[in-house]
Design a protein around this motif. Structure first.
Motif, PDB file in Angstrom:
ATOM      1  N   GLU A   1     -19.538  24.911  49.543  1.00 13.15           N
ATOM      2  CA  GLU A   1     -19.603  26.365  49.421  1.00 13.15           C
ATOM      3  C   GLU A   1     -19.581  26.773  47.952  1.00 13.15           C
ATOM      4  OE1 GLU A   1     -19.975  28.487  51.932  1.00 13.15           O
ATOM      5  OE2 GLU A   1     -20.010  26.836  53.380  1.00 13.15           O
ATOM      6  N   LYS A   2     -20.110  27.943  47.667  1.00 10.48           N
ATOM      7  CA  LYS A   2     -20.041  28.452  46.307  1.00 10.48           C
ATOM      8  C   LYS A   2     -18.606  28.864  45.978  1.00 10.48           C
ATOM      9  CE  LYS A   2     -24.362  27.897  45.381  1.00 10.48           C
ATOM     10  NZ  LYS A   2     -24.647  27.045  46.539  1.00 10.48           N
ATOM     11  N   ALA A   3     -18.203  28.652  44.739  1.00 13.56           N
ATOM     12  CA  ALA A   3     -16.831  28.918  44.327  1.00 13.56           C
ATOM     13  C   ALA A   3     -16.601  30.409  44.092  1.00 13.56           C
ATOM     14  CB  ALA A   3     -16.512  28.136  43.054  1.00 13.56           C
ATOM     15  N   LYS A   4     -15.361  30.815  44.284  1.00 12.35           N
ATOM     16  CA  LYS A   4     -14.961  32.187  43.952  1.00 12.35           C
ATOM     17  C   LYS A   4     -14.004  32.117  42.769  1.00 12.35           C
ATOM     18  CE  LYS A   4     -11.826  34.464  46.308  1.00 12.35           C
ATOM     19  NZ  LYS A   4     -10.865  34.989  45.269  1.00 12.35           N
ATOM     20  N   ARG A   5     -14.303  32.842  41.740  1.00  9.21           N
ATOM     21  CA  ARG A   5     -13.460  32.847  40.550  1.00  9.21           C
ATOM     22  C   ARG A   5     -12.130  33.514  40.882  1.00  9.21           C
ATOM     23  NH1 ARG A   5     -15.275  32.054  35.017  1.00  9.21           N
ATOM     24  NH2 ARG A   5     -13.333  31.484  33.931  1.00  9.21           N
ATOM     25  N   ILE A   6     -11.039  32.860  40.529  1.00  9.00           N
ATOM     26  CA  ILE A   6      -9.709  33.422  40.776  1.00  9.00           C
ATOM     27  C   ILE A   6      -9.459  34.566  39.789  1.00  9.00           C
ATOM     28  CG2 ILE A   6      -7.224  32.906  40.668  1.00  9.00           C
ATOM     29  CD1 ILE A   6      -7.874  30.096  41.664  1.00  9.00           C
ATOM     30  N   GLY A   7      -8.761  35.585  40.243  1.00  7.38           N
ATOM     31  CA  GLY A   7      -8.579  36.797  39.444  1.00  7.38           C
ATOM     32  C   GLY A   7      -7.466  36.718  38.425  1.00  7.38           C
ATOM     33  N   TYR A   8      -7.541  35.713  37.543  1.00 10.23           N
ATOM     34  CA  TYR A   8      -6.591  35.651  36.438  1.00 10.23           C
ATOM     35  C   TYR A   8      -6.878  36.790  35.455  1.00 10.23           C
ATOM     36  CZ  TYR A   8      -5.973  30.715  37.874  1.00 10.23           C
ATOM     37  OH  TYR A   8      -5.735  29.568  38.566  1.00 10.23           O
ATOM     38  N   GLU A   9      -5.912  37.020  34.569  1.00 10.36           N
ATOM     39  CA  GLU A   9      -6.190  37.926  33.453  1.00 10.36           C
ATOM     40  C   GLU A   9      -7.324  37.325  32.636  1.00 10.36           C
ATOM     41  OE1 GLU A   9      -2.877  39.328  31.117  1.00 10.36           O
ATOM     42  OE2 GLU A   9      -1.503  38.882  32.756  1.00 10.36           O
ATOM     43  N   THR A  10      -8.127  38.173  32.030  1.00 12.24           N
ATOM     44  CA  THR A  10      -9.307  37.737  31.277  1.00 12.24           C
ATOM     45  C   THR A  10      -8.944  36.682  30.230  1.00 12.24           C
ATOM     46  OG1 THR A  10     -10.293  39.906  31.567  1.00 12.24           O
ATOM     47  CG2 THR A  10     -11.229  38.496  29.854  1.00 12.24           C
ATOM     48  N   GLY A  11      -9.683  35.579  30.259  1.00 12.24           N
ATOM     49  CA  GLY A  11      -9.513  34.552  29.240  1.00 12.24           C
ATOM     50  C   GLY A  11      -8.420  33.551  29.500  1.00 12.24           C
ATOM     51  N   ILE A  12      -7.723  33.644  30.625  1.00 13.34           N
ATOM     52  CA  ILE A  12      -6.605  32.730  30.881  1.00 13.34           C
ATOM     53  C   ILE A  12      -7.102  31.310  31.147  1.00 13.34           C
ATOM     54  CG2 ILE A  12      -4.793  32.144  32.534  1.00 13.34           C
ATOM     55  CD1 ILE A  12      -3.718  34.239  30.942  1.00 13.34           C
ATOM     56  N   VAL A  13      -7.958  31.125  32.154  1.00  7.45           N
ATOM     57  CA  VAL A  13      -8.412  29.790  32.554  1.00  7.45           C
ATOM     58  C   VAL A  13      -9.906  29.675  32.287  1.00  7.45           C
ATOM     59  CG1 VAL A  13      -8.513  28.107  34.421  1.00  7.45           C
ATOM     60  CG2 VAL A  13      -6.632  29.752  34.343  1.00  7.45           C
ATOM     61  N   PRO A  14     -10.331  28.674  31.509  1.00  4.54           N
ATOM     62  CA  PRO A  14     -11.756  28.536  31.165  1.00  4.54           C
ATOM     63  C   PRO A  14     -12.601  28.111  32.363  1.00  4.54           C
ATOM     64  CG  PRO A  14     -10.513  26.655  30.352  1.00  4.54           C
ATOM     65  CD  PRO A  14      -9.502  27.637  30.872  1.00  4.54           C
ATOM     66  N   SER A  15     -13.886  28.399  32.286  1.00  2.00           N
ATOM     67  CA  SER A  15     -14.802  28.140  33.403  1.00  2.00           C
ATOM     68  C   SER A  15     -14.972  26.657  33.691  1.00  2.00           C
ATOM     69  CB  SER A  15     -16.170  28.757  33.098  1.00  2.00           C
ATOM     70  OG  SER A  15     -16.767  28.125  31.962  1.00  2.00           O
ATOM     71  N   TRP A  16     -14.710  25.799  32.713  1.00  2.00           N
ATOM     72  CA  TRP A  16     -14.909  24.366  32.910  1.00  2.00           C
ATOM     73  C   TRP A  16     -13.714  23.684  33.565  1.00  2.00           C
ATOM     74  CZ3 TRP A  16     -11.098  22.650  29.692  1.00  2.00           C
ATOM     75  CH2 TRP A  16     -10.838  23.410  28.530  1.00  2.00           C
ATOM     76  N   SER A  17     -12.657  24.413  33.810  1.00  2.00           N
ATOM     77  CA  SER A  17     -11.515  23.874  34.562  1.00  2.00           C
ATOM     78  C   SER A  17     -11.666  24.219  36.036  1.00  2.00           C
ATOM     79  CB  SER A  17     -10.200  24.467  34.053  1.00  2.00           C
ATOM     80  OG  SER A  17      -9.136  24.197  34.954  1.00  2.00           O
ATOM     81  N   TRP A  18     -11.407  23.243  36.905  1.00  2.00           N
ATOM     82  CA  TRP A  18     -11.471  23.504  38.349  1.00  2.00           C
ATOM     83  C   TRP A  18     -10.390  24.483  38.787  1.00  2.00           C
ATOM     84  CZ3 TRP A  18      -6.918  22.021  40.583  1.00  2.00           C
ATOM     85  CH2 TRP A  18      -6.178  21.017  39.947  1.00  2.00           C
ATOM     86  N   MET A  19      -9.369  24.704  37.954  1.00  2.00           N
ATOM     87  CA  MET A  19      -8.332  25.671  38.290  1.00  2.00           C
ATOM     88  C   MET A  19      -8.822  27.107  38.183  1.00  2.00           C
ATOM     89  SD  MET A  19      -4.835  24.184  36.645  1.00  2.00           S
ATOM     90  CE  MET A  19      -4.136  22.601  37.142  1.00  2.00           C
ATOM     91  N   ALA A  20     -10.006  27.312  37.614  1.00  3.87           N
ATOM     92  CA  ALA A  20     -10.541  28.662  37.490  1.00  3.87           C
ATOM     93  C   ALA A  20     -11.053  29.203  38.818  1.00  3.87           C
ATOM     94  CB  ALA A  20     -11.677  28.683  36.460  1.00  3.87           C
ATOM     95  N   TYR A  21     -11.206  28.315  39.808  1.00  4.04           N
ATOM     96  CA  TYR A  21     -11.830  28.680  41.086  1.00  4.04           C
ATOM     97  C   TYR A  21     -10.899  28.343  42.251  1.00  4.04           C
ATOM     98  CZ  TYR A  21     -15.773  28.298  37.870  1.00  4.04           C
ATOM     99  OH  TYR A  21     -16.602  28.414  36.789  1.00  4.04           O
ATOM    100  N   ASP A  22     -11.150  28.950  43.391  1.00  2.00           N
ATOM    101  CA  ASP A  22     -10.384  28.594  44.575  1.00  2.00           C
ATOM    102  C   ASP A  22     -11.083  27.454  45.315  1.00  2.00           C
ATOM    103  OD1 ASP A  22     -12.584  29.732  45.756  1.00  2.00           O
ATOM    104  OD2 ASP A  22     -11.479  31.131  47.002  1.00  2.00           O
TER     105      ASP A  22
END
Length: 538
Positions: A373-394
């Motif tokens: 499935e396509k990933a959904k970006r988690i709603g962290y504050e802007t700039g907290i988790v970079p896009s290249w970390s798997w923690m940025a998505y659910d």
């Protein structure tokens, strides 16, 4: 005891049984003990004392940053109904238990009835009643007292709830809380704070039997039908698959604990550095190496002794398993494993950024969605988790299968520099984390969707690569950029040697020279050309 001399009960025998070994029959309890049976707590005391005297599990772990938690629940008042919070002093020599549990689906009003808050913390430092607490907590207090310990750590009592500053401070100390605990109580069978865990489903209506092959199970006492049975000593079903172990926070609690008592709905299990022991007096052995590493009371010493390849495989195993676990607050994804991440990074001597370890940077970056499935970006504050970390998505992730030994990694790909003081706080990493690298563009190729991935095709429609998108594909490779993470050479179907690139697919942001990850994949080298140097991927 009968006549004819002393009898010896072997408390922990091996679960591996051969029917030909007639002199090595399992020693077992004929029935499981009742929840309130004193013998049940006597067994726990025996396990604890035996581990203290025979194992190295209770050695002080110098890796823990905090010797004691900020607050503990004191249980030693003369009146058993009286509890109070205690703030340990620096020179205190205190043994404490920690509770690993699931909050469950309870309302905020219910939580406020028992949680420590800014409104009640001062009074709780003076004393409060046991009756204010839910059943799971009362059961944990009962076990702690029965085992002769006066202090207990429970998150919702020892951390000030609805106080963001206190929560952030304590979340960073979580590594020390469980690593320094004398023992951890796992409320495995409790679905929520009100359920309790001492009561269980199997009772004396079942009788323990063993067949000719040494397999052990319970059958109903009033029937001879062996098909009507309950599996016994099934740690995987009773513990690993229990709701508690689907929770993200619990992973680091369990791995960092020196030893754990699991209260499943079938029986108790003792887990320490020497293995898993059952209430039926059986010792379980695991052939699964990754579990062996998780049992390490001085984690990750065993892992590091096994070498780099095992370490990489284990980090990927942990990341994949953690990513599939549940969180009440999705933004806790980058926090609930931070203590474990810090422990590993410190042990291998490198920096880590949201699950990506610098020493194994390249392999750590090559992750993809495990469910397609396509990933959904988690709603962290802007700039907290970079896009290249798997923690940025659910959602769950998996890593690309890449051979060891024949891959040449891109040395130009690296972490950007950071300020050490900022790095020390996981809640103040805003906008500072980036990869510094070169980027290239695709040439002479196009995209075609193939189920959950996209094939990279040449002009003759032959496949020359494959891309898995984190988010929606643009459908046009001319609008995409890529980062070459590594390369290896291989022979194609015609025996010709081709170079294969492992890549991150990236797109430009609104800032010149800044990109964001949108996918991962591989492509033959002739279809990518380097174009820009030393850009940032954020």
């Amino acid at each position: 005891m009968g006549s004819g001399g002393p009898h010896i009960l072997r408390l922990c025998s091996d679960a591996e049984y051969s029917p030909d070994s007639h002199n090595d029959i399992q020693i077992s309890l004929p029935v499981l003990l009742e929840a309130e049976d004193p013998a049940r707590f006597a067994l726990l005391r025996t396990w604890l004392r035996w581990c203290d005297e025979s194992h190295n599990c209770n050695k002080h772990n110098a890796k823990s940053k905090a010797a004691l938690p900020t607050r503990l629940l004191y249980l030693g008042d003369l009146d058993p109904d009286v509890l109070r919070l205690y703030s340990p002093k620096e020179d205190d020599n205190i043994k404490y238990f920690a509770l690993s549990h699931c909050w469950g689906k309870i309302t905020e009003n219910n939580k406020r009835q028992f949680c420590t808050t800014d409104d009640n913390i001062n009074s709780r430092l003076k004393g409060f009643s046991l009756s204010e607490l839910p059943k799971t907590f009362r059961d944990a207090i009962r076990v702690t007292r029965e085992l002769g310990i006066h202090y207990l750590w429970i998150d919702s009592l020892c951390i000030i709830q609805w106080n963001q500053k206190d929560w952030e401070y304590e979340a960073e100390r979580m590594e020390g809380v469980f690593a320094s605990a004398y023992c951890t109580i796992a409320a495995t069978s409790a679905l929520d704070s009100n359920a309790g865990f001492l009561k269980r489903n199997v009772n004396n209506e079942y009788v323990l039997v063993q067949d000719a092959l040494g397999r052990r199970f319970y059958i109903c006492a009033d029937t001879d039908d062996s098909n009507n049975h309950v599996d016994i000593d099934d740690f995987d079903d009773h513990v690993e698959k229990a709701p508690l172990n689907t929770r993200a926070w619990v992973m680091q609690e369990r791995i960092l604990s020196r030893r754990t008592i699991h209260f499943s709905d079938k029986q108790m299990y003792w887990e320490c550095g020497e293995g898993v022991y059952c209430e039926t007096l059986t010792r379980l052995k695991s052939s699964f190496r990754k579990i062996y590493f998780m049992l390490d009371p001085n984690f990750p010493d065993r892992l590091l002794e096994s070498g780099d390849q095992r370490t990489i495989e284990f980090i990927q195993f942990l990341s994949e398993a953690y990513s599939k676990r549940d969180l009440t607050q999705e933004t806790d994804r980058c926090v609930a494993i931070s203590g474990l991440e810090a422990r590993i990074a410190s042990a291998i001597g490198c920096r880590s950024r949201y699950g990506i370890f610098e020493q194994h940077l390249h392999r750590n970056l090559l992750w993809q969605r495990s469910d397609g499935e396509k990933a959904k970006r988690i709603g962290y504050e802007t700039g907290i988790v970079p896009s290249w970390s798997w923690m940025a998505y659910d959602g769950g992730i998996q890593f690309m299968e890449i051979p060891f030994g024949d891959v040449y990694w891109n040395k130009q790909l690296r972490f950007n520099k950071e300020h050490k003081q900022v790095f020390s706080n996981i809640f103040k990493r805003k906008g500072i984390y980036a990869l510094v690298t070169d980027v290239g563009v695709f040439q002479n190729c196009s995209l075609e969707q193939r189920d959950i991935s996209y094939a990279v095709l040449d002009s003759s429609k032959a496949e020359r690569g494959r891309i898995w998108y984190d988010i929606e594909s643009s459908g046009n490779l001319h609008t995409e950029w890529c980062v070459v993470v590594g390369r290896n050479s291989h022979k194609d179907e015609h025996g010709l040697r081709n170079e294969k690139y492992y890549i991150l697919v990236v797109r430009l942001t609104s800032l010149d020279g800044e990109y964001t990850r949108v996918g991962v994949g591989w492509v033959q080298s002739g279809y990518v050309i380097r174009q820009r140097l030393n850009v940032r991927v954020v």
